[in-house]
Write a protein that holds these residues in place. Structure first.
Motif, PDB file in Angstrom:
ATOM      1  N   SER A 102      -9.130  -0.017   1.567  1.00 56.31           N
ATOM      2  CA  SER A 102      -7.874   0.389   1.731  1.00 56.31           C
ATOM      3  C   SER A 102      -6.814   0.519   0.661  1.00 56.31           C
ATOM      4  O   SER A 102      -5.823   1.334   0.592  1.00 56.31           O
ATOM      5  N   ILE A 103      -7.028  -0.386  -0.370  1.00 61.33           N
ATOM      6  CA  ILE A 103      -6.403  -0.281  -1.369  1.00 61.33           C
ATOM      7  C   ILE A 103      -6.722   0.996  -2.170  1.00 61.33           C
ATOM      8  O   ILE A 103      -5.732   1.748  -2.688  1.00 61.33           O
ATOM      9  N   ARG A 114      -7.988   3.722  -0.958  1.00 62.02           N
ATOM     10  CA  ARG A 114      -7.591   5.024  -0.318  1.00 62.02           C
ATOM     11  C   ARG A 114      -6.129   5.034  -0.322  1.00 62.02           C
ATOM     12  O   ARG A 114      -5.779   6.052  -0.287  1.00 62.02           O
ATOM     13  N   ALA A 115      -5.456   4.096  -0.616  1.00 62.37           N
ATOM     14  CA  ALA A 115      -3.914   4.217  -0.840  1.00 62.37           C
ATOM     15  C   ALA A 115      -3.677   4.829  -2.163  1.00 62.37           C
ATOM     16  O   ALA A 115      -2.413   5.580  -2.250  1.00 62.37           O
ATOM     17  N   ARG A 149       0.634   4.228  -2.735  1.00 66.49           N
ATOM     18  CA  ARG A 149       0.643   5.724  -2.338  1.00 66.49           C
ATOM     19  C   ARG A 149       1.716   6.566  -2.886  1.00 66.49           C
ATOM     20  O   ARG A 149       1.917   7.557  -3.410  1.00 66.49           O
ATOM     21  N   LEU A 196       0.894  -1.253   0.082  1.00 65.25           N
ATOM     22  CA  LEU A 196      -0.109  -0.015   0.087  1.00 65.25           C
ATOM     23  C   LEU A 196       1.014   1.216  -0.186  1.00 65.25           C
ATOM     24  O   LEU A 196       0.464   2.058  -0.633  1.00 65.25           O
ATOM     25  N   ASP A 197       2.077   1.319   0.579  1.00 68.03           N
ATOM     26  CA  ASP A 197       2.820   2.223   0.806  1.00 68.03           C
ATOM     27  C   ASP A 197       3.568   2.675  -0.608  1.00 68.03           C
ATOM     28  O   ASP A 197       3.664   3.788  -1.182  1.00 68.03           O
TER      29      ASP A 197
END
Length: 321
Positions: A301-302, A304-305, A258, A254-255
């Motif tokens: 979450s994916i 949102r990243a 982003r 996820l980082d």
């Protein structure tokens, strides 16, 4: 500041929470992968990926018909399991190969679906590596030539998007040139730009029958420890003509998603891969989690990243609600 400011005020009711929600995953954001195999009436369950199957072309058409009719998901990704394999993956370049035939069948069925065609050789080589071997190593440039031919065949069959997943250097440029010279300058390339050498691919290799017969893919897929390198890979693919770039896997990276989002103005795809899917299924089978709630949280979450599009084996059940 508190007590004048109370952040909980906007969480008090479902309507308030929905009104201020920052991230929303829609069925249209998702791509459902399928594994197509030879034969007729074939529907082989994939033991390590509950609810997924190796499907013959006739069964694939019916599955996709159900997907687009009942779920709101409008995009699919095709992987092939060939009748026979060879040393270089050249079998995938034939118009009679399994995926081009499947694409043609979907087109003949007049289904309103966007077809993404994976381009790689691991399913098609006898050794299970992603390209042509020379002295036990995958030769980058020989492999790129095969991938370009394979891409043109898939375009001619009717694919909407070409998605090279091999991680060879220069393959996006070669595929772009082949598509343009073949009259397919309008077709986009969805590049697997930051594809890591991950332990999360195990169930996929069962499904696609693509596990390497020796060694691993660390010499061409990325080191999981590196994120600066991922930005270099993404930048290179963009310069070569990629229209979308992908980070794979999703949850442990996820980082990276982003960082790509913050650095490049281009649609970003994330692949919620087989191991991530199967962990959820195993926990649900044991009654340890609320499966539907977890699926939605993972996909949120994916996105949102920073992902704009998510490839996920959860797509159908998400669409069904």
């Amino acid at each position: 500041m508190y007590p004048v400011t109370r952040l909980r005020r906007l969480r008090r009711t479902p309507f308030l929470r929905e009104m201020v929600r920052e991230t929303e995953v829609k069925a249209a954001d998702l791509i459902m992968p399928y594994f197509v195999c030879p034969g007729s009436g074939v529907r082989n369950p994939i033991a390590s990926m509950p609810g997924n199957f190796q499907l013959s072309i006739d069964q694939l058409v019916e599955e996709v018909r159900d997907l687009v009719t009942n779920t709101g998901v409008r995009s699919i990704l095709l992987f092939g399991i060939p009748e026979e394999k060879d040393e270089t993956g050249e079998v995938a370049c034939s118009h009679h190969a399994i995926v081009p035939r499947a694409i043609k069948a979907l087109r003949e069925a007049k289904l309103e679906v966007l077809i993404v065609a994976d381009v790689c050789n691991c399913e098609y080589t006898t050794h299970g590596h992603c390209g042509t071997l020379v002295d036990g190593e995958v030769d980058n440039d020989l492999t790129v030539a095969t991938l370009a031919r394979q891409s043109q065949t898939l375009a001619e069959a009717g694919a909407d998007v070409i998605a090279p997943s091999d991680m060879m250097d220069g393959r996006v440029a070669a595929i772009r040139q082949a598509l343009d010279e073949g009259g397919f300058s309008q077709l986009p390339i969805m590049a697997y730009s930051a594809k890591f050498a991950s332990a999360f691919y195990g169930p996929f290799r069962d499904a696609a029958e693509s596990a390497p017969k020796f060694g691993d893919r660390s010499s061409y897929q990325m080191d999981p420890a590196n994120s600066n390198e991922a930005l270099r890979e993404v930048e290179q693919d963009i310069l070569e003509g990629a229209d979308m770039v992908m980070v794979k896997p999703a949850l442990s990276y996820l980082d990276v998603i982003r960082r790509v989002k913050d650095n490049f103005n281009i649609p970003i795809v994330a692949y919620n891969v087989s191991g991530e899917f199967s962990m959820v299924k195993a926990a649900a089978a044991n009654g340890w989690i609320d499966e539907q709630r977890m699926i939605r949280e993972i996909l949120t979450s994916i996105k949102r990243a920073g992902a704009d599009v998510i490839i996920t084996y959860h797509a159908r059940e998400f669409g069904l609600g």
